[in-house]
Design a protein around this motif. Structure first.
Motif, PDB file in Angstrom:
ATOM      1  N   GLN A 222       0.819  -1.209   0.000  1.00  0.00           N
ATOM      2  CA  GLN A 222       0.000   0.000   0.000  1.00  0.00           C
ATOM      3  C   GLN A 222       0.856   1.264   0.000  1.00  0.00           C
ATOM      4  OE1 GLN A 222      -2.351  -1.089   3.536  1.00  0.00           O
ATOM      5  NE2 GLN A 222      -4.129  -1.207   2.203  1.00  0.00           N
ATOM      6  N   PRO A 223       1.749   1.404  -0.979  1.00  0.00           N
ATOM      7  CA  PRO A 223       2.637   2.576  -0.999  1.00  0.00           C
ATOM      8  C   PRO A 223       1.870   3.881  -1.161  1.00  0.00           C
ATOM      9  CG  PRO A 223       2.729   1.393  -3.083  1.00  0.00           C
ATOM     10  CD  PRO A 223       1.957   0.525  -2.139  1.00  0.00           C
ATOM     11  N   GLN A 224       0.667   3.821  -1.702  1.00  0.00           N
ATOM     12  CA  GLN A 224      -0.115   5.037  -1.921  1.00  0.00           C
ATOM     13  C   GLN A 224      -0.519   5.708  -0.614  1.00  0.00           C
ATOM     14  OE1 GLN A 224      -1.142   1.957  -2.473  1.00  0.00           O
ATOM     15  NE2 GLN A 224      -3.152   1.660  -1.532  1.00  0.00           N
ATOM     16  N   LYS A 225      -0.484   4.960   0.480  1.00  0.00           N
ATOM     17  CA  LYS A 225      -0.840   5.539   1.780  1.00  0.00           C
ATOM     18  C   LYS A 225       0.235   6.485   2.300  1.00  0.00           C
ATOM     19  CE  LYS A 225      -3.913   1.997   3.682  1.00  0.00           C
ATOM     20  NZ  LYS A 225      -4.133   1.098   4.848  1.00  0.00           N
ATOM     21  N   PHE A 226       1.461   6.295   1.841  1.00  0.00           N
ATOM     22  CA  PHE A 226       2.575   7.051   2.393  1.00  0.00           C
ATOM     23  C   PHE A 226       2.882   8.263   1.507  1.00  0.00           C
ATOM     24  CE2 PHE A 226       2.816   2.697   3.802  1.00  0.00           C
ATOM     25  CZ  PHE A 226       2.901   2.863   5.173  1.00  0.00           C
ATOM     26  N   THR A 227       1.966   9.186   1.528  1.00  0.00           N
ATOM     27  CA  THR A 227       2.078  10.422   0.758  1.00  0.00           C
ATOM     28  C   THR A 227       2.361  11.584   1.699  1.00  0.00           C
ATOM     29  OG1 THR A 227      -0.320  10.749   0.884  1.00  0.00           O
ATOM     30  CG2 THR A 227       0.533   9.580  -1.036  1.00  0.00           C
ATOM     31  N   PRO A 228       2.909  12.676   1.187  1.00  0.00           N
ATOM     32  CA  PRO A 228       3.205  13.835   2.041  1.00  0.00           C
ATOM     33  C   PRO A 228       1.955  14.368   2.739  1.00  0.00           C
ATOM     34  CG  PRO A 228       4.339  14.025  -0.051  1.00  0.00           C
ATOM     35  CD  PRO A 228       3.406  12.856  -0.187  1.00  0.00           C
ATOM     36  N   ILE A 229       2.149  14.857   3.948  1.00  0.00           N
ATOM     37  CA  ILE A 229       1.071  15.454   4.733  1.00  0.00           C
ATOM     38  C   ILE A 229       1.229  16.966   4.693  1.00  0.00           C
ATOM     39  CG2 ILE A 229       0.110  15.751   7.051  1.00  0.00           C
ATOM     40  CD1 ILE A 229       0.993  12.893   7.662  1.00  0.00           C
TER      41      ILE A 229
ATOM     42  N   LEU B 186       5.068  17.554   5.286  1.00  0.00           N
ATOM     43  CA  LEU B 186       5.882  16.521   5.919  1.00  0.00           C
ATOM     44  C   LEU B 186       6.036  15.361   4.931  1.00  0.00           C
ATOM     45  CD1 LEU B 186       3.728  17.666   8.415  1.00  0.00           C
ATOM     46  CD2 LEU B 186       5.643  16.621   9.633  1.00  0.00           C
ATOM     47  N   TYR B 187       7.275  15.172   4.465  1.00  0.00           N
ATOM     48  CA  TYR B 187       7.574  14.189   3.429  1.00  0.00           C
ATOM     49  C   TYR B 187       8.029  12.874   4.049  1.00  0.00           C
ATOM     50  CZ  TYR B 187       7.634  18.130   0.144  1.00  0.00           C
ATOM     51  OH  TYR B 187       7.303  19.229  -0.611  1.00  0.00           O
ATOM     52  N   PRO B 188       7.330  11.748   3.782  1.00  0.00           N
ATOM     53  CA  PRO B 188       7.809  10.455   4.255  1.00  0.00           C
ATOM     54  C   PRO B 188       8.985   9.973   3.407  1.00  0.00           C
ATOM     55  CG  PRO B 188       5.807  10.181   2.967  1.00  0.00           C
ATOM     56  CD  PRO B 188       6.036  11.661   3.080  1.00  0.00           C
ATOM     57  N   ILE B 189       9.996   9.437   4.074  1.00  0.00           N
ATOM     58  CA  ILE B 189      11.191   8.931   3.398  1.00  0.00           C
ATOM     59  C   ILE B 189      11.193   7.412   3.567  1.00  0.00           C
ATOM     60  CG2 ILE B 189      13.684   9.099   3.175  1.00  0.00           C
ATOM     61  CD1 ILE B 189      12.126  11.746   2.734  1.00  0.00           C
ATOM     62  N   THR B 190      10.874   6.694   2.489  1.00  0.00           N
ATOM     63  CA  THR B 190      10.704   5.243   2.568  1.00  0.00           C
ATOM     64  C   THR B 190      11.810   4.457   1.875  1.00  0.00           C
ATOM     65  OG1 THR B 190       9.346   5.216   0.560  1.00  0.00           O
ATOM     66  CG2 THR B 190       8.189   5.535   2.650  1.00  0.00           C
ATOM     67  N   SER B 191      12.738   5.156   1.217  1.00  0.00           N
ATOM     68  CA  SER B 191      13.759   4.457   0.426  1.00  0.00           C
ATOM     69  C   SER B 191      15.176   4.731   0.915  1.00  0.00           C
ATOM     70  CB  SER B 191      13.635   4.861  -1.048  1.00  0.00           C
ATOM     71  OG  SER B 191      12.354   4.544  -1.536  1.00  0.00           O
ATOM     72  N   GLY B 192      15.325   5.089   2.167  1.00  0.00           N
ATOM     73  CA  GLY B 192      16.650   5.264   2.738  1.00  0.00           C
ATOM     74  C   GLY B 192      17.255   6.630   2.499  1.00  0.00           C
TER      75      GLY B 192
END
Length: 226
Positions: free
Chosen positions: A25-32, A44-50
């Motif tokens: 569900q990568p679509q859930k992790f979008t900027p707030i 607020l940007y989520p950083i999911t790839s290191g």
């Protein structure tokens, strides 16, 4: 506004629930997108790839800010700053978030930003325990020097309570919230955390002549968040 620091020399693997959430569900992790108490818009940007997915200039800025926080000796238990490469993996190796002021035409984190003005803070989310207990998470928070007293801490705390359940975590534990860090204590109480423990005389801090107690905060992440 740090809340936790586990041993930086060790890495706790990501829980299966987190890896499954990011993959399925990568679509859930979008900027707030939200606003500070000053009315300033922030993303607020989520950083999911290191750490490699961040602009190098931003990562170096955050490393310098974190190093300065450690040198002040009032909020984190570390006595020496991390090397740059170690910091990137420690902070963004599993899941991190960066809070940045909105500006016209800005849709993502790109190289060349005026980070001293634009970057307001960052936090990470990690499992607090390994294996069968890895659904319990912790987090570490850092507000940048130029962003103090603007309400950045509460905005990051609210984002934490949105992202952590999406990652599959069920409970949050903050192991080392120093009792004299009044701003941090107020934020967690406001966001519905409870003191579930105390470590007497846990820290030798630069802003206290005596030893300072550490509070342990906890919160059920399965509860509905307002």
């Amino acid at each position: 506004m740090p809340s936790i620091l586990e041993d930086p020399a060790t890495n706790t693997p990501a829980p299966p629930s987190m890896l499954l959430s990011l993959k399925s569900q990568p679509q859930k992790f979008t900027p707030i997108k939200t606003t500070l108490k000053t009315g300033a818009p922030v993303t607020l940007y989520p950083i999911t790839s290191g750490p490699s997915s961040l602009p190098t200039s931003l990562l170096r800025f955050l490393h310098a800010e974190f190093s300065a926080e450690i040198e002040r000796g009032c909020t984190y238990p570390m006595e020496e700053a991390m090397e740059f490469d170690r910091f990137g993996e420690y902070w963004f190796g599993l899941f991190g978030v960066v809070a940045v002021l909105d500006s016209e035409g800005k849709e993502d984190l790109t190289e060349g930003g005026d980070w001293e003005r634009e970057c307001l803070g960052t936090f990470y989310i990690k499992p607090n325990y390994p294996g069968r207990c890895s659904h319990v998470c912790n987090a570490g928070f850092l507000t940048t020097g130029a962003a103090r007293n603007q309400g950045v801490g509460i905005v990051m705390g609210q984002a934490y309570l949105q992202f952590a359940p999406l990652l599959g975590y069920k409970y949050s534990v903050f192991n080392l919230v120093f009792e004299n860090n009044v701003a941090s204590v107020k934020i967690w109480e406001k966001l519905g955390f409870n003191v579930i423990g105390r470590v007497p005389g846990a820290a030798r801090l630069a802003n206290s002549e005596g030893l300072v107690d550490a509070l342990i905060f906890g919160k059920d992440l399965t509860e509905t968040v307002d």
